[in-house]
Scaffold this motif. Structure first.
Motif, PDB file in Angstrom:
ATOM      1  N   THR A   1       0.839  -1.201   0.000  1.00 13.08           N
ATOM      2  CA  THR A   1       0.000   0.000   0.000  1.00 13.08           C
ATOM      3  C   THR A   1       0.870   1.245   0.000  1.00 13.08           C
ATOM      4  O   THR A   1       1.831   1.351   0.764  1.00 13.08           O
ATOM      5  CB  THR A   1      -0.915   0.006   1.230  1.00 13.08           C
ATOM      6  OG1 THR A   1      -1.717  -1.172   1.209  1.00 13.08           O
ATOM      7  CG2 THR A   1      -1.824   1.223   1.227  1.00 13.08           C
ATOM      8  N   ASN A   2       0.509   2.222  -0.860  1.00 13.14           N
ATOM      9  CA  ASN A   2       1.371   3.392  -1.009  1.00 13.14           C
ATOM     10  C   ASN A   2       1.287   4.332   0.192  1.00 13.14           C
ATOM     11  O   ASN A   2       0.372   4.244   1.007  1.00 13.14           O
ATOM     12  CB  ASN A   2       1.047   4.150  -2.311  1.00 13.14           C
ATOM     13  CG  ASN A   2      -0.378   4.677  -2.332  1.00 13.14           C
ATOM     14  OD1 ASN A   2      -0.827   5.322  -1.390  1.00 13.14           O
ATOM     15  ND2 ASN A   2      -1.095   4.389  -3.416  1.00 13.14           N
ATOM     16  N   GLU A   3       2.242   5.246   0.272  1.00 15.73           N
ATOM     17  CA  GLU A   3       2.362   6.130   1.426  1.00 15.73           C
ATOM     18  C   GLU A   3       1.183   7.091   1.529  1.00 15.73           C
ATOM     19  O   GLU A   3       0.743   7.436   2.629  1.00 15.73           O
ATOM     20  CB  GLU A   3       3.671   6.923   1.347  1.00 15.73           C
ATOM     21  CG  GLU A   3       3.992   7.752   2.578  1.00 15.73           C
ATOM     22  CD  GLU A   3       4.120   6.893   3.829  1.00 15.73           C
ATOM     23  OE1 GLU A   3       3.826   7.418   4.925  1.00 15.73           O
ATOM     24  OE2 GLU A   3       4.505   5.710   3.725  1.00 15.73           O
ATOM     25  N   THR A   4       0.650   7.522   0.394  1.00 18.34           N
ATOM     26  CA  THR A   4      -0.497   8.432   0.431  1.00 18.34           C
ATOM     27  C   THR A   4      -1.693   7.767   1.109  1.00 18.34           C
ATOM     28  O   THR A   4      -2.382   8.377   1.940  1.00 18.34           O
ATOM     29  CB  THR A   4      -0.885   8.854  -0.998  1.00 18.34           C
ATOM     30  OG1 THR A   4       0.221   9.512  -1.604  1.00 18.34           O
ATOM     31  CG2 THR A   4      -2.082   9.790  -0.976  1.00 18.34           C
ATOM     32  N   THR A   5      -1.939   6.494   0.796  1.00 10.48           N
ATOM     33  CA  THR A   5      -3.041   5.770   1.426  1.00 10.48           C
ATOM     34  C   THR A   5      -2.806   5.623   2.914  1.00 10.48           C
ATOM     35  O   THR A   5      -3.722   5.787   3.728  1.00 10.48           O
ATOM     36  CB  THR A   5      -3.203   4.393   0.767  1.00 10.48           C
ATOM     37  OG1 THR A   5      -3.585   4.576  -0.589  1.00 10.48           O
ATOM     38  CG2 THR A   5      -4.272   3.573   1.484  1.00 10.48           C
ATOM     39  N   ARG A   6      -1.579   5.299   3.297  1.00 12.17           N
ATOM     40  CA  ARG A   6      -1.264   5.161   4.713  1.00 12.17           C
ATOM     41  C   ARG A   6      -1.514   6.479   5.458  1.00 12.17           C
ATOM     42  O   ARG A   6      -2.011   6.479   6.585  1.00 12.17           O
ATOM     43  CB  ARG A   6       0.182   4.725   4.900  1.00 12.17           C
ATOM     44  CG  ARG A   6       0.441   3.281   4.484  1.00 12.17           C
ATOM     45  CD  ARG A   6       1.906   2.894   4.676  1.00 12.17           C
ATOM     46  NE  ARG A   6       2.107   1.506   4.315  1.00 12.17           N
ATOM     47  CZ  ARG A   6       1.996   0.476   5.160  1.00 12.17           C
ATOM     48  NH1 ARG A   6       1.680   0.710   6.425  1.00 12.17           N
ATOM     49  NH2 ARG A   6       2.191  -0.760   4.752  1.00 12.17           N
ATOM     50  N   GLN A   7      -1.177   7.585   4.832  1.00 12.22           N
ATOM     51  CA  GLN A   7      -1.405   8.881   5.467  1.00 12.22           C
ATOM     52  C   GLN A   7      -2.899   9.154   5.627  1.00 12.22           C
ATOM     53  O   GLN A   7      -3.338   9.699   6.649  1.00 12.22           O
ATOM     54  CB  GLN A   7      -0.742   9.984   4.640  1.00 12.22           C
ATOM     55  CG  GLN A   7       0.780   9.953   4.678  1.00 12.22           C
ATOM     56  CD  GLN A   7       1.406  10.970   3.742  1.00 12.22           C
ATOM     57  OE1 GLN A   7       0.707  11.667   2.994  1.00 12.22           O
ATOM     58  NE2 GLN A   7       2.730  11.050   3.766  1.00 12.22           N
ATOM     59  N   ARG A   8      -3.696   8.781   4.630  1.00 10.72           N
ATOM     60  CA  ARG A   8      -5.144   8.966   4.731  1.00 10.72           C
ATOM     61  C   ARG A   8      -5.725   8.128   5.868  1.00 10.72           C
ATOM     62  O   ARG A   8      -6.581   8.589   6.623  1.00 10.72           O
ATOM     63  CB  ARG A   8      -5.818   8.579   3.408  1.00 10.72           C
ATOM     64  CG  ARG A   8      -5.562   9.549   2.269  1.00 10.72           C
ATOM     65  CD  ARG A   8      -6.175   9.031   0.990  1.00 10.72           C
ATOM     66  NE  ARG A   8      -5.966   9.953  -0.123  1.00 10.72           N
ATOM     67  CZ  ARG A   8      -6.274   9.682  -1.381  1.00 10.72           C
ATOM     68  NH1 ARG A   8      -6.823   8.512  -1.684  1.00 10.72           N
ATOM     69  NH2 ARG A   8      -6.058  10.561  -2.329  1.00 10.72           N
TER      70      ARG A   8
ATOM     71  N   ARG B   1      -4.798   9.709   9.122  1.00 11.64           N
ATOM     72  CA  ARG B   1      -5.588  10.919   9.374  1.00 11.64           C
ATOM     73  C   ARG B   1      -7.007  10.552   9.818  1.00 11.64           C
ATOM     74  O   ARG B   1      -7.549  11.151  10.752  1.00 11.64           O
ATOM     75  CB  ARG B   1      -5.627  11.782   8.111  1.00 11.64           C
ATOM     76  CG  ARG B   1      -6.349  13.109   8.301  1.00 11.64           C
ATOM     77  CD  ARG B   1      -6.074  14.066   7.150  1.00 11.64           C
ATOM     78  NE  ARG B   1      -6.475  13.531   5.859  1.00 11.64           N
ATOM     79  CZ  ARG B   1      -5.630  13.141   4.900  1.00 11.64           C
ATOM     80  NH1 ARG B   1      -4.321  13.220   5.098  1.00 11.64           N
ATOM     81  NH2 ARG B   1      -6.077  12.669   3.745  1.00 11.64           N
TER      82      ARG B   1
ATOM     83  N   GLN C   1      -6.549  -0.863   0.899  1.00 14.38           N
ATOM     84  CA  GLN C   1      -6.330  -0.412  -0.465  1.00 14.38           C
ATOM     85  C   GLN C   1      -7.612  -0.447  -1.289  1.00 14.38           C
ATOM     86  O   GLN C   1      -7.722   0.239  -2.293  1.00 14.38           O
ATOM     87  CB  GLN C   1      -5.232  -1.237  -1.153  1.00 14.38           C
ATOM     88  CG  GLN C   1      -5.645  -2.657  -1.533  1.00 14.38           C
ATOM     89  CD  GLN C   1      -5.331  -3.625  -0.419  1.00 14.38           C
ATOM     90  OE1 GLN C   1      -5.194  -3.226   0.725  1.00 14.38           O
ATOM     91  NE2 GLN C   1      -5.228  -4.907  -0.747  1.00 14.38           N
TER      92      GLN C   1
ATOM     93  N   PHE D   1      -9.630   3.070  -0.815  1.00 16.04           N
ATOM     94  CA  PHE D   1      -9.153   4.224  -1.556  1.00 16.04           C
ATOM     95  C   PHE D   1      -8.882   3.864  -3.011  1.00 16.04           C
ATOM     96  O   PHE D   1      -8.148   4.495  -3.692  1.00 16.04           O
ATOM     97  CB  PHE D   1      -7.889   4.783  -0.896  1.00 16.04           C
ATOM     98  CG  PHE D   1      -8.135   5.248   0.499  1.00 16.04           C
ATOM     99  CD1 PHE D   1      -8.766   6.457   0.750  1.00 16.04           C
ATOM    100  CD2 PHE D   1      -7.791   4.456   1.580  1.00 16.04           C
ATOM    101  CE1 PHE D   1      -9.007   6.883   2.045  1.00 16.04           C
ATOM    102  CE2 PHE D   1      -8.037   4.888   2.872  1.00 16.04           C
ATOM    103  CZ  PHE D   1      -8.636   6.093   3.107  1.00 16.04           C
TER     104      PHE D   1
END
Length: 639
Positions: A533-540, A543, A636, A639
Motif C-alpha cells: 500500500t502506497n504512502e499516500t493511502t497510509r497517510q489517509r 488521518r 487499499q 481508496f
C-alpha cells in the motif's frame, strides 16, 4: 370529528410504511401531513380514500366506519399531484365527469360546473382542452373536479408540487380561500414546509411510517418535543446541555427558560433548541441585549432576499455536544446558524473570518432521549448473561430498557419478567416489560416496529445457529446489536475495528455514545492487508484514525490509534492478544439483494477465535457498508 384514524398500519414486502398511525381531525379543519419522501404520508392519504387497504386499524369519516368500503362509497374528493385530467375531455367535461357517473341530471351538472368554474377562477375556460391551459389552471380544474360531488372530505396529495414557485404561492392562497369558504375538512400531504406552515390549522410530522407529533405549526416550530421534529421543521441549532435551577446550563453559560417548565429534573441532560432568528450578534459581549453563548468566527453569509443567513463557528464548550448543525468528523467546534433581517444586517454588517459575539434571545428545552435498550430473554443461561451485562450498561448510561420475554406462554412470561425485574434492581431510568409467544426474530420485529431502539442485547455463543440468529436480528430495524457471551464484564478497554470512510465514522460515533458512560478507553484499529500500500493511502488512514480518536475524546473516551499490516482476521486476533480488551466493535455488512445480512468472514472468524469477548455490531445508515467483511475492508480497496 370529521376524520378519525385508529392504529393504521400498512406493510410492503414486510416493511411497515405506515406504523400504528392514530389521528383525529375536526370538522372544517385544514390538516397537513408533512414528511420527507418515503415517510408514509401518501399511503395514509390513500388508505383514507380507499385506494389502499389497511392491514390494521379503522378509518372513520363523519361517524361512519368506512374501513372496508370501496372508494366511491366514502364520499371523498382526491386531488393528485399530476392532475390526472382526462386529456380528451374539455375542462367542463372533466369537472362534470364524476357527476355523470353518479347520473346527475344535465341541468344540475351544468349548474354545479359553472359554480365550480367561478369558485376556482376559471370562468369562461370550460370549453378548452387541458393542453390549452397552464399547469396552475389544470390543477384548479383537478380541484374543481374533486369538489364537484360535494365530498365530506378533501384529500390533496402534493397538488402544488409540479408548479413553479410563483404559481404555487398564488394557488396556496386560492386553496386556503376555497377551503374556508366551503368549510370542508381537508388533508394536504406535502414535503414543503413553507406550504405546510401557510396552510395548516394543525400539522402532523411523519417519519418512517410513524406520526411523531401533531399540533399548530407555530407550536411545533417553537416547542417541538422530539429531536427529529426540532431539526426537520426549519433550521435548528441543537445542543446537549443540562437542566439547572430555574433554567438551562450550556457549558459555563446559564440561560433562563421564561415560563417553560423543565422537561426533566435538575441535573439531567436536555437538548437545547435555538432557532436561527433567536440568535443575536454584536461586536462585543456587553453590546448584546441577551445572554452570551460565546465568541465565534463568521464562516459564511448568504443573501436571501429579505434575510441574511450566516453560519458561525464557536470553540467547544465544556460538557456540550452539538447535534445540529452536525460538526465535521473529528471537529470539536460548535456551528451556529443565524438568520437576520436586512435591518439587523445594516446595523451590523459581517464578513467571513470576522469575530463576533453570539447571544441567545430565546431557547427551548427538550428532554434528551438518551439510549434505548431492548433485552430479549427466555430464561436461558445465555439470556441471563446478556440481561446482567445490559442491565449494568443501562444503569451507567441512564438508558431506557425494554425486557421482552419469548418462548413461553403468557403466565410463565409474566412470572419470568417479574423475576428479571427483581434481578435488575433499581437505578434504571425506565423499564418496560413486554412478552411474545412468537419466535425471537418475529417477536423482535414486532417490538422494534412498536418502539424503535438503539441497541439489542443478545446472549451469544459462537456457533452456526447463533450466527444465523444474529443475522436475522440485524435487518429488523435501525438498531445496533451487542453479542454477549457468558461471564462478560463491563467494558473498560474497547477495540474498534474500522475502515476509513463514512461507515467507520458511524462505528466510532456510536461506540463513543455507549462506552462514554462506563469510563472505558478505546483503541481504533485499521488493518492494511497489503504491505505494498502506497504512502499516500497510509497517510489517509492515519488521518482518519486520528480524527476518530478526537471524536471519541470529545465525548470523554480516551483513545489511541493502531495500524496493522497483514491478513485482516489474523491481525485483529493478534491485536486482541496484545492488550486486555473486553469489548470488540465491528461494522455490520450491508444486506444483500434479498435483504439478508451475512456475518461470515472476518466477523465470524474473530468471534470464533475469541469467544469470550462481547461484540458490538454497528449498523450503518448509508449504502457504503461492505457486504463481505463488515467494516473491515482491506484498506487499499477503500481508496
Amino acid at each position: 370529528m370529521s376524520i378519525i384514524l385508529e392504529n393504521l398500519s400498512k406493510r410492503y414486502e414486510g416493511h411497515p410504511v405506515v406504523n400504528q398511525v392514530s389521528l383525529e381531525i375536526a370538522d372544517g379543519e385544514f390538516f397537513v401531513l408533512l414528511g420527507s419522501s418515503g415517510s408514509g404520508k401518501t399511503t395514509v392519504l390513500s388508505i383514507i380514500a380507499g385506494l389502499v387497504s389497511t392491514e390494521q386499524g379503522r378509518v372513520i369519516l363523519h361517524g361512519r366506519d368506512v374501513t372496508y368500503l370501496p372508494t366511491q362509497q366514502r364520499n371523498v374528493g382526491y386531488v393528485f399531484q399530476h392532475y390526472a385530467l382526462f386529456q380528451h375531455m374539455t375542462v367542463a367535461d372533466n369537472i362534470e365527469f364524476g357527476l355523470r357517473v353518479r347520473k346527475m341530471p344535465a341541468a344540475a351538472r351544468q349548474q354545479r360546473r359553472d359554480e365550480l368554474l367561478e369558485l376556482v377562477g376559471l370562468t369562461g375556460l370550460g370549453s378548452r382542452m387541458p393542453r390549452q391551459i397552464s399547469g396552475g389552471q389544470q390543477q384548479r380544474v383537478a380541484l374543481a373536479r374533486a369538489l364537484a360531488h360535494r365530498p365530506d372530505v378533501l384529500l390533496l396529495d402534493e397538488p402544488l408540487g409540479a408548479l413553479d414557485a410563483k404559481i404555487r404561492t398564488e394557488l396556496r392562497r386560492t386553496l386556503k380561500t376555497i377551503q374556508r369558504e366551503l368549510g370542508i375538512t381537508t388533508i394536504l400531504v406535502t414535503h414543503d414546509q413553507e406550504e405546510a406552515f401557510e396552510l395548516a390549522d394543525r400539522l402532523g410530522v411523519m417519519s418512517f411510517g410513524r406520526l411523531l407529533e401533531v399540533g399548530p405549526p407555530d407550536q411545533l416550530y417553537r416547542r417541538p418535543q422530539s429531536e427529529f421534529v426540532a431539526t426537520f421543521l426549519g433550521t435548528a441549532n441543537l445542543l446537549v446541555g443540562e437542566a439547572a435551577y430555574n433554567g438551562i446550563q450550556v457549558g459555563p453559560r446559564h440561560f433562563d427558560l421564561d415560563s417553560q417548565a423543565l422537561p426533566v429534573e435538575e441535573g439531567q441532560r436536555v437538548q437545547v433548541l435555538i432557532r436561527p432568528e433567536d440568535v443575536a450578534l454584536a461586536v462585543a459581549a456587553d453590546q448584546l441585549d441577551c445572554p452570551p453563548l460565546g465568541q465565534g468566527i463568521v464562516e459564511h453569509t448568504v443573501f436571501s432576499g429579505s434575510f441574511e443567513r450566516s453560519r458561525l463557528r464557536l470553540p467547544a464548550l465544556p460538557g456540550v455536544r452539538p447535534i445540529a448543525p452536525p460538526p465535521a468528523y473529528g471537529d470539536d467546534a460548535i456551528l451556529i446558524e443565524v438568520t437576520r433581517t436586512q435591518d439587523q444586517v445594516s446595523r451590523l454588517p459581517i464578513q467571513p473570518e470576522q469575530k463576533v459575539w453570539v447571544g441567545v434571545r430565546r431557547l427551548h428545552a427538550l428532554a434528551h432521549p438518551g439510549l434505548r435498550f431492548l433485552m430479549p430473554t427466555d430464561g436461558s443461561p445465555l439470556a441471563e448473561a446478556a440481561l446482567a451485562y445490559g442491565g449494568h450498561l443501562a444503569r451507567m448510561a441512564h438508558a431506557r430498557v425494554t425486557l421482552l420475554a419469548y418462548g413461553m406462554d403468557a403466565a410463565a412470561g409474566q412470572k419470568h419478567l417479574q423475576a428479571c425485574k427483581e434481578k435488575l434492581g433499581g437505578g434504571l431510568v425506565a423499564l418496560d416489560l413486554r412478552q411474545t409467544e412468537k419466535p425471537l426474530a418475529a417477536g423482535l420485529a414486532e417490538e422494534v416496529e412498536r418502539q424503535p431502539v438503539d441497541l439489542v442485547f443478545l446472549g451469544f455463543a459462537p456457533h452456526a445457529p447463533q450466527f444465523r440468529l444474529a443475522e436475522a436480528i440485524l435487518p429488523l430495524g435501525e438498531h445496533h446489536l451487542l453479542l454477549v457471551p457468558p461471564g462478560a464484564a463491563a467494558p473498560s478497554q474497547v477495540l474498534v475495528c474500522v475502515a476509513s470512510g463514512e461507515p467507520g465514522k458511524e462505528d466510532i460515533r456510536f461506540t463513543a455514545r455507549l462506552v462514554r458512560h462506563v469510563g472505558a478507553e478505546a483503541a481504533v484499529l485499521a488493518v492494511i492487508s497489503s504491505p505494498q500500500t502506497n504512502e499516500t493511502t497510509r497517510q489517509r488512514v492515519d488521518r482518519f484514525l486520528s480524527q476518530g480518536v478526537k471524536t471519541l475524546e470529545l465525548l470523554g473516551v480516551p483513545a489511541e490509534t493502531v495500524i496493522r499490516t497483514g491478513p485482516v482476521s489474523q491481525e485483529i486476533q493478534q491485536q486482541i492478544a496484545a492488550a486486555p480488551y473486553d469489548l470488540l466493535v465491528f461494522g455490520s455488512p450491508l444486506p444483500d439483494k434479498s435483504g439478508e445480512i451475512s456475518l461470515d468472514g472476518v466477523i465470524s472468524q474473530v468471534l470464533t477465535a475469541v469467544p469470550h469477548l462481547p461484540t458490538l455490531i454497528v449498523r450503518s445508515a448509508g449504502p457504503e457498508r461492505a457486504d463481505t467483511v463488515g467494516t473491515l475492508y482491506a484498506v487499499q480497496e477503500v481508496f
